[in-house]
Motif scaffolding. Structure first.
Motif, short mmCIF file in Angstrom:
data_model
loop_
_atom_site.label_atom_id
_atom_site.label_comp_id
_atom_site.label_asym_id
_atom_site.label_seq_id
_atom_site.Cartn_x
_atom_site.Cartn_y
_atom_site.Cartn_z
N GLU A 282 27.65 -53.25 -85.19
CA GLU A 282 27.40 -52.37 -86.32
C GLU A 282 25.95 -52.58 -86.52
OE1 GLU A 282 31.88 -52.26 -88.15
OE2 GLU A 282 30.25 -53.32 -89.31
N GLN B 35 24.33 -50.84 -84.20
CA GLN B 35 24.44 -49.18 -84.37
C GLN B 35 23.51 -48.45 -85.45
OE1 GLN B 35 26.38 -46.90 -83.00
NE2 GLN B 35 26.34 -45.10 -84.35
N ASP C 293 21.09 -45.36 -84.75
CA ASP C 293 21.82 -44.02 -85.41
C ASP C 293 20.58 -43.23 -86.14
OD1 ASP C 293 24.48 -42.45 -86.02
OD2 ASP C 293 23.28 -42.72 -88.09
N ARG D 117 23.44 -45.26 -90.01
CA ARG D 117 24.75 -45.68 -90.28
C ARG D 117 25.40 -46.63 -89.18
NH1 ARG D 117 28.97 -41.82 -90.76
NH2 ARG D 117 29.55 -42.61 -92.71
N TRP D 118 26.38 -47.45 -89.82
CA TRP D 118 26.91 -48.36 -88.80
C TRP D 118 28.17 -48.23 -88.24
CZ3 TRP D 118 31.41 -49.84 -90.88
CH2 TRP D 118 31.65 -49.96 -92.19
N GLY D 119 28.60 -46.84 -88.65
CA GLY D 119 29.90 -46.56 -87.72
C GLY D 119 30.55 -45.44 -88.67
N GLU D 120 31.86 -44.88 -88.37
CA GLU D 120 32.50 -43.78 -88.85
C GLU D 120 32.89 -44.38 -90.07
OE1 GLU D 120 35.23 -42.34 -86.44
OE2 GLU D 120 34.08 -41.23 -85.09
N GLN D 121 33.24 -45.71 -90.50
CA GLN D 121 33.74 -46.22 -91.76
C GLN D 121 32.71 -46.45 -92.75
OE1 GLN D 121 37.12 -46.29 -92.25
NE2 GLN D 121 36.89 -45.19 -90.29
N ASP D 122 31.46 -46.04 -92.25
CA ASP D 122 30.44 -46.78 -93.31
C ASP D 122 30.28 -45.58 -94.49
OD1 ASP D 122 27.88 -46.93 -94.55
OD2 ASP D 122 26.80 -47.04 -92.79
N PRO E 66 26.41 -42.00 -96.33
CA PRO E 66 26.08 -41.00 -95.33
C PRO E 66 25.04 -40.90 -94.69
CG PRO E 66 27.10 -39.82 -97.27
CD PRO E 66 26.73 -41.27 -97.71
N ARG E 67 23.92 -41.38 -95.09
CA ARG E 67 22.57 -41.77 -94.52
C ARG E 67 21.71 -42.66 -95.24
NH1 ARG E 67 22.41 -36.99 -97.52
NH2 ARG E 67 23.58 -35.71 -95.85
#
Length: 253
Positions: A161, A164, A168, A172-177, A180-181
């Motif tokens: 993460e 990531q 990114d 962000r470190w992933g979809e669960q972050d 938003p930015r």
């Protein structure tokens, strides 16, 4: 004896977390008062929530308006202001709606703290803020820094993460972050310039406060003061400021 959690809370108490921001705001308010000849300035806190900045600013004698989308936060703001014996105007709305909610050129200072990470259109929000400011007015922007997030994720053992975050575009470190930015200092300066502001110097906020083990402050009142002094010294350091949890930047009209 306090728990580790309580000690950690002391390390990241409002005084420690915001001391650097308040240093800049006090200097900004003093300069604006000299320029305008008015001690009572008009301040808008976009996304000001429960009044962590708004109420102390009102206590300093300024006229403060908070715009926030949450009715619960505005209710808490009203209670907080009443307990402090000051008046703060609360308006429900988003930063992107500022043009519709307030008159143009009504403010000397607009706070935009922890807002750009969440609004749908950061550039549009800054443009709306610009319309509120009088000539010579100032915007105070505080935003999350992706480099710090990478450091914090790695210290928690989330190495993938952390990587990531660095690759990114939104930091962000992933979809669960939940954020938003995030923004680099260069990105914030670019956004301010595009909205018609002249960016000032960037300060690092919470360079050490989120990294210090809580036990180091447990039962040590002087430690918090020393940590604040360290944060103030690190805020403008050309290397350390870039790893701060948040970046603080002024924009001048």
């Amino acid at each position: 004896m306090r728990t580790e959690g309580a000690a950690r809370q002391a390390a990241t108490s409002p005084a420690v977390r915001t001391a650097v921001v308040w240093d800049v705001l006090r200097a900004t308010l003093a300069a604006r008062a000299r320029a305008t000849g008015r001690e009572r300035l008009d301040i808008v806190d976009a996304g000001g929530g429960t009044g962590g900045f708004a109420v102390p600013l009102a206590e300093l004698g300024h006229a403060v308006t908070v715009v926030d989308p949450s009715p619960d936060s505005l209710a808490a703001l009203e209670r907080r202001a009443a307990e402090a014996g000051v008046g703060v105007k609360g308006i429900q709305g988003d930063a992107s709606d500022l043009r519709d909610l307030l008159e143009p050129r009504c403010a000397d200072l607009v706070l935009c703290h922890s807002v750009l990470e969440y609004v749908e259109d950061p550039a549009g929000a800054l443009s709306a803020v610009a319309a509120l400011l009088r000539p010579g007015g100032v915007i105070s922007v505080l935003a999350a820094n992706p480099v710090a997030t990478a450091i914090h994720r790695s210290l928690s053992g989330h190495f993938d993460e952390a990587r990531q975050v660095l690759t990114d575009p939104a930091g962000r470190w992933g979809e669960q972050d939940p954020t938003p930015r995030r923004f680099s200092a260069e990105a914030l300066a670019g956004l301010l310039t595009a909205a018609g502001f002249v960016p000032g110097e960037t300060s690092g906020v919470r360079v050490f406060a989120d990294l210090v083990p809580g036990r180091l402050l447990d039962g040590e009142p002087r430690a918090a003061r020393a940590l604040i002094a360290l944060e103030q010294a690190a805020a403008a350091h050309p290397v350390l400021r870039d790893i701060a949890t948040q970046l603080h930047l002024l924009g001048h009209r």
